[in-house]
Write a protein that holds these residues in place. Structure first.
Motif, short mmCIF file in Angstrom:
data_model
loop_
_atom_site.label_atom_id
_atom_site.label_comp_id
_atom_site.label_asym_id
_atom_site.label_seq_id
_atom_site.Cartn_x
_atom_site.Cartn_y
_atom_site.Cartn_z
N ASP A 85 -35.06 -39.48 31.69
CA ASP A 85 -34.87 -38.26 30.91
C ASP A 85 -33.52 -37.66 31.25
N LEU A 86 -33.25 -36.47 30.75
CA LEU A 86 -31.96 -35.82 30.92
C LEU A 86 -31.55 -35.71 32.39
N ALA A 87 -32.51 -35.54 33.27
CA ALA A 87 -32.21 -35.36 34.69
C ALA A 87 -31.61 -36.61 35.34
N VAL A 88 -31.76 -37.78 34.72
CA VAL A 88 -31.32 -39.02 35.38
C VAL A 88 -30.34 -39.86 34.56
N THR A 89 -30.05 -39.48 33.34
CA THR A 89 -29.19 -40.32 32.51
C THR A 89 -27.79 -40.46 33.10
N ASP A 90 -27.26 -39.41 33.73
CA ASP A 90 -25.94 -39.52 34.35
C ASP A 90 -25.93 -40.55 35.47
N GLN A 91 -27.02 -40.64 36.19
CA GLN A 91 -27.14 -41.61 37.28
C GLN A 91 -27.02 -43.04 36.73
N LEU A 92 -27.73 -43.31 35.64
CA LEU A 92 -27.66 -44.64 35.04
C LEU A 92 -26.27 -44.89 34.45
N ASP A 93 -25.69 -43.90 33.79
CA ASP A 93 -24.37 -44.07 33.20
C ASP A 93 -23.34 -44.41 34.28
N ARG A 94 -23.39 -43.73 35.41
CA ARG A 94 -22.45 -44.02 36.51
C ARG A 94 -22.63 -45.45 37.02
N GLU A 95 -23.88 -45.89 37.15
CA GLU A 95 -24.13 -47.25 37.62
C GLU A 95 -23.59 -48.28 36.64
N VAL A 96 -23.81 -48.07 35.36
CA VAL A 96 -23.31 -49.01 34.35
C VAL A 96 -21.78 -49.02 34.35
N GLN A 97 -21.15 -47.86 34.49
CA GLN A 97 -19.70 -47.81 34.55
C GLN A 97 -19.16 -48.63 35.73
N LYS A 98 -19.82 -48.54 36.88
CA LYS A 98 -19.40 -49.33 38.04
C LYS A 98 -19.49 -50.82 37.73
N VAL A 99 -20.57 -51.23 37.07
CA VAL A 99 -20.75 -52.64 36.75
C VAL A 99 -19.76 -53.08 35.68
N GLU A 100 -19.50 -52.23 34.70
CA GLU A 100 -18.52 -52.56 33.66
C GLU A 100 -17.13 -52.80 34.25
N ALA A 101 -16.83 -52.17 35.36
CA ALA A 101 -15.52 -52.31 36.01
C ALA A 101 -15.39 -53.62 36.79
N THR A 102 -16.47 -54.39 36.89
CA THR A 102 -16.44 -55.67 37.59
C THR A 102 -16.15 -56.79 36.61
N ASP A 103 -16.12 -58.01 37.13
CA ASP A 103 -15.88 -59.18 36.27
C ASP A 103 -17.19 -59.84 35.82
#
Length: 114
Positions: A32-50
């Motif tokens: 829900d709204l309380a955790v979406t930023d947490q997931l977005d940050r994790e995906v951004q970290k992974v997107e920055a990898t190869d």
């Protein structure tokens, strides 16, 4: 007077793991709204990898609200501009499947082949 039992709240968890062929992000609980930023940050970290492939596993996700739907759509849009590396694993929860169907977002997301 009837007593009402509170509905059990399943905490949201993210388990992120890099494999040889892919990076898998496993979600569980209630998104829900309380955790979406947490997931977005994790995906951004992974997107920055190869990582050639990024899989978000929705199999153990039990609840999804409008903010979660919006984030999944944003992640799909980012993936289209970033080599289309993102795939989703189908949710097991009837509630999550219903939300994806009713909102129409399920048709726009890239799911792994079964």
């Amino acid at each position: 007077m009837e007593k009402h039992r509170a509905l059990a709240h399943t905490p949201f968890t993210i388990h992120s793991e890099r494999g040889v062929a892919e990076h898998r992000i496993h979600l569980a609980g209630e998104m829900d709204l309380a955790v979406t930023d947490q997931l977005d940050r994790e995906v951004q970290k992974v997107e920055a990898t190869d990582a050639a492939k990024i899989v978000i596993d929705l199999g153990d996700l039990e609840f999804l609200d409008a903010s979660g739907v919006a984030l999944l759509f944003d992640l799909e849009c980012r993936s289209r501009c970033n080599g289309r590396r993102l795939r989703l694993k189908e949710p097991s929860s009837e509630q999550v499947r219903r939300v994806l169907a009713v909102t129409g977002i399920g048709e726009k997301l890239s799911f792994e082949a079964a």
